[in-house]
Design an enzyme around this catalytic site. Structure first.
Site, PDB file in Angstrom:
ATOM      1  N   LYS A  29       0.880  -1.175   0.000  1.00 45.65           N
ATOM      2  CA  LYS A  29       0.000   0.000   0.000  1.00 45.65           C
ATOM      3  C   LYS A  29       0.915   1.220   0.000  1.00 45.65           C
ATOM      4  O   LYS A  29       1.641   1.459   0.975  1.00 45.65           O
ATOM      5  CB  LYS A  29      -0.923  -0.033   1.226  1.00 45.65           C
ATOM      6  CG  LYS A  29      -1.959   1.089   1.247  1.00 45.65           C
ATOM      7  CD  LYS A  29      -3.047   0.853   2.302  1.00 45.65           C
ATOM      8  CE  LYS A  29      -4.017   2.019   2.386  1.00 45.65           C
ATOM      9  NZ  LYS A  29      -5.150   1.774   3.276  1.00 45.65           N
ATOM     10  N   GLY A 126      -3.805 -10.869   0.674  1.00 45.19           N
ATOM     11  CA  GLY A 126      -4.972 -11.487   1.320  1.00 45.19           C
ATOM     12  C   GLY A 126      -6.053 -12.003   0.378  1.00 45.19           C
ATOM     13  O   GLY A 126      -7.080 -12.484   0.830  1.00 45.19           O
ATOM     14  N   GLY A 127      -5.835 -11.887  -0.943  1.00 47.08           N
ATOM     15  CA  GLY A 127      -6.857 -12.354  -1.886  1.00 47.08           C
ATOM     16  C   GLY A 127      -7.583 -11.196  -2.534  1.00 47.08           C
ATOM     17  O   GLY A 127      -7.051 -10.086  -2.613  1.00 47.08           O
ATOM     18  N   ASP A 129     -11.012  -8.578  -2.783  1.00 51.77           N
ATOM     19  CA  ASP A 129     -12.046  -8.061  -1.879  1.00 51.77           C
ATOM     20  C   ASP A 129     -13.419  -8.559  -2.314  1.00 51.77           C
ATOM     21  O   ASP A 129     -13.610  -9.007  -3.445  1.00 51.77           O
ATOM     22  CB  ASP A 129     -11.968  -6.532  -1.784  1.00 51.77           C
ATOM     23  CG  ASP A 129     -12.228  -5.853  -3.103  1.00 51.77           C
ATOM     24  OD1 ASP A 129     -13.344  -5.959  -3.616  1.00 51.77           O
ATOM     25  OD2 ASP A 129     -11.286  -5.210  -3.640  1.00 51.77           O
ATOM     26  N   ASP A 167     -15.235   1.127   9.182  1.00 54.24           N
ATOM     27  CA  ASP A 167     -15.319   1.306   7.722  1.00 54.24           C
ATOM     28  C   ASP A 167     -15.298  -0.046   7.006  1.00 54.24           C
ATOM     29  O   ASP A 167     -14.595  -0.234   6.027  1.00 54.24           O
ATOM     30  CB  ASP A 167     -14.143   2.171   7.238  1.00 54.24           C
ATOM     31  CG  ASP A 167     -14.386   2.776   5.860  1.00 54.24           C
ATOM     32  OD1 ASP A 167     -15.549   2.771   5.404  1.00 54.24           O
ATOM     33  OD2 ASP A 167     -13.411   3.245   5.244  1.00 54.24           O
ATOM     34  N   TRP A 170     -17.549  -3.655   1.706  1.00 58.93           N
ATOM     35  CA  TRP A 170     -17.117  -4.894   1.056  1.00 58.93           C
ATOM     36  C   TRP A 170     -15.810  -4.787   0.270  1.00 58.93           C
ATOM     37  O   TRP A 170     -15.280  -5.798  -0.182  1.00 58.93           O
ATOM     38  CB  TRP A 170     -18.249  -5.501   0.228  1.00 58.93           C
ATOM     39  CG  TRP A 170     -18.763  -4.715  -0.945  1.00 58.93           C
ATOM     40  CD1 TRP A 170     -18.615  -3.375  -1.181  1.00 58.93           C
ATOM     41  CD2 TRP A 170     -19.519  -5.238  -2.040  1.00 58.93           C
ATOM     42  NE1 TRP A 170     -19.255  -3.031  -2.344  1.00 58.93           N
ATOM     43  CE2 TRP A 170     -19.819  -4.147  -2.898  1.00 58.93           C
ATOM     44  CE3 TRP A 170     -20.002  -6.504  -2.386  1.00 58.93           C
ATOM     45  CZ2 TRP A 170     -20.555  -4.293  -4.073  1.00 58.93           C
ATOM     46  CZ3 TRP A 170     -20.737  -6.637  -3.554  1.00 58.93           C
ATOM     47  CH2 TRP A 170     -20.996  -5.555  -4.378  1.00 58.93           C
ATOM     48  N   GLY A 171     -15.254  -3.581   0.155  1.00 52.59           N
ATOM     49  CA  GLY A 171     -13.900  -3.451  -0.407  1.00 52.59           C
ATOM     50  C   GLY A 171     -12.833  -3.725   0.638  1.00 52.59           C
ATOM     51  O   GLY A 171     -11.648  -3.846   0.317  1.00 52.59           O
ATOM     52  N   TYR A 206      -7.623   0.275   7.995  1.00 52.53           N
ATOM     53  CA  TYR A 206      -7.973   0.778   9.324  1.00 52.53           C
ATOM     54  C   TYR A 206      -7.914   2.300   9.398  1.00 52.53           C
ATOM     55  O   TYR A 206      -7.667   2.874  10.453  1.00 52.53           O
ATOM     56  CB  TYR A 206      -7.032   0.150  10.370  1.00 52.53           C
ATOM     57  CG  TYR A 206      -6.849  -1.344  10.137  1.00 52.53           C
ATOM     58  CD1 TYR A 206      -7.953  -2.198  10.111  1.00 52.53           C
ATOM     59  CD2 TYR A 206      -5.577  -1.890   9.917  1.00 52.53           C
ATOM     60  CE1 TYR A 206      -7.803  -3.556   9.868  1.00 52.53           C
ATOM     61  CE2 TYR A 206      -5.423  -3.250   9.685  1.00 52.53           C
ATOM     62  CZ  TYR A 206      -6.535  -4.078   9.661  1.00 52.53           C
ATOM     63  OH  TYR A 206      -6.384  -5.414   9.416  1.00 52.53           O
TER      64      TYR A 206
END
Ligand SMILES: Nc1ncnc2c1ncn2[C@@H]1O[C@H](COP(=O)(O)OP(=O)(O)OP(=O)(O)O)[C@@H](O)[C@H]1O
Ligand SMILES: [Mg+2]
Length: 314
Positions: A29, A126-127, A129, A167, A170-171, A206
């Site tokens: 990120k 992590g795959g 979203d 927050d 689903w993303g 987060y």
């Protein structure tokens, strides 16, 4: 940078997948910081403004090693880098491919000077979203397991850190396939396990989250962020207003019911998503159970309360 792909974006950064020096699949990120150039129409964040996301990422990542409250449901933070310079051509190429295939709301990151600073959070990969998994998941039974895994992770973080995600659209829920039939977690020292249905869940992002470490609160004061509370067109935007209504616009306090609001939102998304196996035996009942969860979940106090007392997880 050969295996580098852009996998996602937000107003404050770009996310690329690649392999690190140990050969692990990671997500980087990349967030420009401290500079004067506006990025995607926004001022760049300062180190101080990013700090809380870094602290929270580290604390939640550490939950996989705790002895009393343990979960792998939050994305692992592997490393943190601070780099200087303009965007490398390999990343710009990956950025262009993403824009061609999926479109982008962001500015092409080719305008940064040699002086520009970037913070790079190196997470485990992590795959994909949930938003991008629509139509890809096997069945509504998988949806139930996703909800169970999210609830368990939130419950563990509530118990250990007085955590609210704030927050969880689903993303910000990642899924990838796993061969493990069960996932285990520790809640208040007791071992529990749940059926994965072949999918492993990781919670991310987060930037609005809140937790406590040794009585010190780490949170983000969004009380004056009018834009955040004015969104329309999806239940997600109602959740920001509902959280504000419940906490009186005081964002330092601990109100674990916000986690329940997001579980209500997530169950509505999981009910409207499409699944590959629509006609299998048991699917009809599973959908009814998920609908009952959605109808009743708001009455619980926290994710822990949902996990311990909601019919779907007993
Ligand atoms: N660890 C990861 N593994 C795989 N994909 C990821 C990972 N982290 C992020 N992504 C992808 O990148 C997208 C954006 O990441 P993220 O939600 O952390 O940033 P953001 O939305 O820009 O955050 P912010 O709200 O701070 O602007 C996610 O929706 C997801 O598709
Ligand atoms: Mg996000």
């Amino acid at each position: 940078m050969k295996l580098c792909r852009k996998v996602g974006e937000g107003a404050f950064g770009e996310v690329f997948s690649t392999t690190n020096s140990s050969g692990d699949a990671v997500a980087l990120k990349i967030i420009p910081v401290e500079g004067c150039d506006r990025v995607n129409g926004e001022e760049q964040k300062t180190f101080g403004e990013i700090l809380h996301e870094i602290i929270i990422s580290k604390e939640l990542s550490s939950l996989k090693e705790k002895k009393h409250n343990q979960t792998t449901g939050f994305i692992g933070l592997k490393d943190l880098h601070c780099v200087q310079g303009c965007y490398p051509p390999g990343l710009l190429k990956a950025w262009d491919s993403f824009k061609t295939q999926r479109g982008s709301e962001n500015d092409r990151p080719d305008f940064f000077s040699e002086e520009q600073l970037f913070l790079i959070l190196e997470f485990e990969f992590g795959g994909s979203d949930l938003e991008n998994s629509n139509g890809q998941l096997a069945s509504v039974m998988v949806a139930q397991s996703i909800l169970h895994q999210v609830t368990a992770a939130l419950a563990v973080a509530e118990q250990e850190l007085c955590f609210e995600h704030r927050d969880l659209h689903w993303g910000n829920v990642l899924v990838q396939s796993t061969k493990e039939k069960e996932a285990s977690f520790l809640l208040d020292g007791t071992n529990h396990s749940l059926e994965t249905r072949g999918v492993s869940v990781r919670i991310i992002d987060y930037s609005l989250s809140r937790l406590e470490i040794d009585g010190l609160t780490v949170s983000c004061d969004i009380s004056a962020d009018e834009e955040l509370f004015q969104g329309r067109g999806d239940y997600q935007f109602d959740i920001y207003r509902l959280m504000r209504q419940e906490n009186g616009n005081v964002w330092g306090d601990y109100q674990p019911h916000s986690n329940v609001l997001w579980l209500h939102y997530l169950s509505s998304k999981l009910l409207t998503m499409t699944y590959k196996g629509r006609g299998w035996r048991g699917v009809k009942q599973a959908r009814l159970d998920l609908q009952r969860f959605h109808d009743n979940v708001l009455a619980f106090r926290s994710a822990s309360d949902v996990l311990y007392n909601c019919g779907l997880f007993q």
